[in-house]
Design a protein around this motif. Structure first.
Motif, mmCIF file in Angstrom:
data_model
loop_
_atom_site.group_PDB
_atom_site.id
_atom_site.type_symbol
_atom_site.label_atom_id
_atom_site.label_comp_id
_atom_site.label_asym_id
_atom_site.label_seq_id
_atom_site.Cartn_x
_atom_site.Cartn_y
_atom_site.Cartn_z
ATOM 1 N N MET A 195 -4.236 7.589 14.588
ATOM 2 C CA MET A 195 -5.022 6.639 13.847
ATOM 3 C C MET A 195 -5.192 5.381 14.696
ATOM 4 O O MET A 195 -4.300 4.978 15.416
ATOM 5 N N LEU A 196 -6.333 4.761 14.563
ATOM 6 C CA LEU A 196 -6.684 3.570 15.331
ATOM 7 C C LEU A 196 -7.140 2.491 14.356
ATOM 8 O O LEU A 196 -7.884 2.777 13.415
ATOM 9 N N SER A 197 -6.685 1.259 14.562
ATOM 10 C CA SER A 197 -7.105 0.133 13.738
ATOM 11 C C SER A 197 -8.003 -0.774 14.572
ATOM 12 O O SER A 197 -7.643 -1.164 15.685
ATOM 13 N N ARG A 244 -18.990 4.876 11.641
ATOM 14 C CA ARG A 244 -18.997 6.098 10.824
ATOM 15 C C ARG A 244 -19.719 7.255 11.515
ATOM 16 O O ARG A 244 -19.473 8.410 11.203
ATOM 17 N N PHE A 288 -16.580 8.208 14.123
ATOM 18 C CA PHE A 288 -15.212 8.338 13.642
ATOM 19 C C PHE A 288 -15.173 8.613 12.141
ATOM 20 O O PHE A 288 -16.097 8.264 11.410
ATOM 21 N N CYS A 289 -14.064 9.182 11.719
ATOM 22 C CA CYS A 289 -13.779 9.337 10.293
ATOM 23 C C CYS A 289 -13.031 8.080 9.854
ATOM 24 O O CYS A 289 -11.902 7.838 10.278
ATOM 25 N N ILE A 290 -13.670 7.245 9.030
ATOM 26 C CA ILE A 290 -13.042 6.012 8.556
ATOM 27 C C ILE A 290 -12.095 6.358 7.417
ATOM 28 O O ILE A 290 -12.497 6.952 6.420
ATOM 29 N N THR A 291 -10.814 5.999 7.589
ATOM 30 C CA THR A 291 -9.815 6.304 6.580
ATOM 31 C C THR A 291 -9.520 5.116 5.667
ATOM 32 O O THR A 291 -9.034 5.308 4.556
ATOM 33 N N GLU A 325 -9.614 1.322 9.748
ATOM 34 C CA GLU A 325 -8.751 2.351 10.300
ATOM 35 C C GLU A 325 -9.568 3.617 10.451
ATOM 36 O O GLU A 325 -10.258 4.029 9.521
ATOM 37 N N VAL A 326 -9.495 4.212 11.637
ATOM 38 C CA VAL A 326 -10.292 5.399 11.920
ATOM 39 C C VAL A 326 -9.419 6.491 12.511
ATOM 40 O O VAL A 326 -8.377 6.236 13.095
ATOM 41 N N ALA A 327 -9.905 7.720 12.349
ATOM 42 C CA ALA A 327 -9.314 8.875 12.985
ATOM 43 C C ALA A 327 -10.409 9.497 13.855
ATOM 44 O O ALA A 327 -11.566 9.502 13.461
#
Length: 51
Positions: A1-3, A21, A24-27, A47-49
């Protein structure tokens, strides 16, 4: 995960979130708040994956 911290005008931040978006998949999106001292800047943390 990346912030990722985004800072800018509300329109710039919204555009950046839409652009993220595409890649990345925004969590989560957290902390929409004024970004002092420059107004009308706001800041959010996204936060993205990978994916």
């Amino acid at each position: 995960m990346l912030s990722i911290r985004l800072t800018g005008t509300p329109a710039e931040v919204a555009d950046a979130v839409l652009t993220l978006r595409e890649t990345f998949c925004i969590t989560a999106i957290k902390g929409l708040c004024p970004s002092a001292p420059v107004q009308p800047s706001v800041r959010v943390y996204v936060e993205v994956a990978p994916g």
